[in-house]
Enzyme design. Structure first.
Site, PDB file in Angstrom:
ATOM      1  N   ASP A 107       0.840  -1.201   0.000  1.00 26.97           N
ATOM      2  CA  ASP A 107       0.000   0.000   0.000  1.00 26.97           C
ATOM      3  C   ASP A 107       0.875   1.250   0.000  1.00 26.97           C
ATOM      4  OD1 ASP A 107      -2.151  -1.702   0.281  1.00 26.97           O
ATOM      5  OD2 ASP A 107      -2.214  -1.500   2.472  1.00 26.97           O
TER       6      ASP A 107
HETATM    7  N1  URA Z   1      -1.128  -5.919   4.076  1.00 24.93           N
HETATM    8  C1  URA Z   1      -1.622  -4.673   4.086  1.00 24.93           C
HETATM    9  O1  URA Z   1      -2.635  -4.413   4.709  1.00 24.93           O
HETATM   10  N2  URA Z   1      -0.960  -3.726   3.379  1.00 24.93           N
HETATM   11  C2  URA Z   1       0.178  -3.962   2.703  1.00 24.93           C
HETATM   12  O2  URA Z   1       0.735  -3.035   2.096  1.00 24.93           O
HETATM   13  C3  URA Z   1       0.682  -5.261   2.713  1.00 24.93           C
HETATM   14  C4  URA Z   1       0.018  -6.237   3.410  1.00 24.93           C
END
Ligand code: URA
Length: 240
Positions: A107
Site C-alpha cells: 500500500d
Molecule cells: N497488508 C496490508 O494491509 N498492506 C500492505 O501493504 C501489505 C500487506
C-alpha cells in the site's frame, strides 16, 4: 509519447554485456560502440531506451532477466504508472523500465521490501497463493494486543466480504502494540484487515522479508540493489 529518462552509456552497455564499466569505457575510447549508427567515445553520454546500441558492429540484445530489491518509502505507489503519486519504479535508474514489474505490491502507506523483476515466472512464485511464499511484516498497532490473538491468527481470520478464512498466519508480539506477522497470502490490505477484524488498527506497516529474502539493512529508504544469485534462486524453494 515522451522518451524515458536518459541513462549513462557505460551503465546501459554493462547491463547488456559481460563488460565492466572500465571495459566499456575502453571500448568507447576505441570507438567500438555506436549509438544509432554513430560512434560514441564518451562513456558518460546519455542515451535513451529506444536508442540502438552496437558493440563491434553487433546489435546488443536485451539484458537477461533482472531482479532488484527496493526499500519503499511512504507515499510511493506500487504501480507502473500513477497520475497522482510517484511510483516505486521512479526510484529505479535502469534502462527498459517499462519491462519491469512489482512482485507483490505494498500500500502507499506501507514501507519496506519490494521486489522488482522482468521475470514473470519468478514473480508468480512469489504472488501465487499456490506457492505459499511467506511475507513478514512489522506492524505498530493503535491498541495493545493480547496473546489470544496469536491463536486467532494461527486458526485463520474471517475478513469482511471474504468467503474463506485467512490461511494460518504467525503472530509474534514484540511489545504491547508492536508485532511481527507472517502471512502466506496476499489478499487486498490483508494485514490491516486482519487486525481490523480483531477490533484493532494498524498505524505503521513495514515489510521485512519475502520468502527467504530479507530487506538489506544497508538500503536506505528509496534505495535499491540487484538481488544476489542466492536470493534469486531461493524463490521457489518454499514448500508448495
Ligand atoms: N497488508 C496490508 O494491509 N498492506 C500492505 O501493504 C501489505 C500487506
Amino acid at each position: 509519447m515522451a522518451d524515458s529518462k536518459p541513462i549513462r552509456l557505460d551503465k546501459a552497455i554493462s547491463q547488456v554485456t559481460d563488460l565492466s564499466r572500465a571495459e566499456v569505457k575502453r571500448a568507447a575510447k576505441q570507438e567500438r560502440i555506436t549509438v544509432n549508427g554513430v560512434a560514441v567515445s564518451d562513456p558518460s553520454s546519455k542515451i535513451y531506451e529506444s536508442d540502438e546500441l552496437c558493440l563491434d558492429g553487433e546489435l546488443l540484445g536485451e539484458a537477461g532477466p533482472r531482479y532488484f530489491m527496493l526499500n519503499k518509502p511512504l507515499g510511493y505507489v506500487c504501480a507502473t504508472k500513477d497520475g497522482e503519486h510517484p511510483t516505486v519504479l521512479d526510484l529505479l535508474d535502469e534502462p527498459n523500465k517499462h519491462k519491469l514489474h512489482i512482485a507483490g505490491r505494498l500500500d502507499i502507506d506501507t514501507t519496506g521490501l519490494v521486489l522488482v523483476t522482468d521475470d514473470g515466472q519468478w514473480s508468480h512464485r512469489i504472488t501465487s497463493p499456490r506457492h505459499h511464499c511467506d511475507k513478514t511484516y512489522y506492524a505498530q498497532l493503535a491498541d495493545p494486543i493480547d496473546d489470544s490473538a496469536i491463536d486467532k491468527f494461527e486458526k485463520g481470520i474471517w475478513l469482511n466480504n471474504e468467503k474463506t478464512r485467512t490461511k494460518p498466519a504467525k503472530l509474534e508480539i514484540l511489545y504491547r502494540n508492536e508485532v511481527r506477522v507472517t502471512i502466506s497470502e496476499g489478499r487486498y490490505h490483508q494485514v490491516k484487515r486482519m487486525f481490523a477484524a480483531l477490533g484493532n488498527r494498524v498505524l505503521e506497516l513495514h515489510r521485512e522479508r519475502i520468502g527467504q529474502i530479507d530487506l538489506d539493512e544497508d538500503l536506505a529508504e528509496g534505495d535499491y540493489r540487484p538481488l544476489t544469485e542466492d536470493e534469486i534462486i531461493s524463490v521457489g524453494n518454499e514448500s508448495t
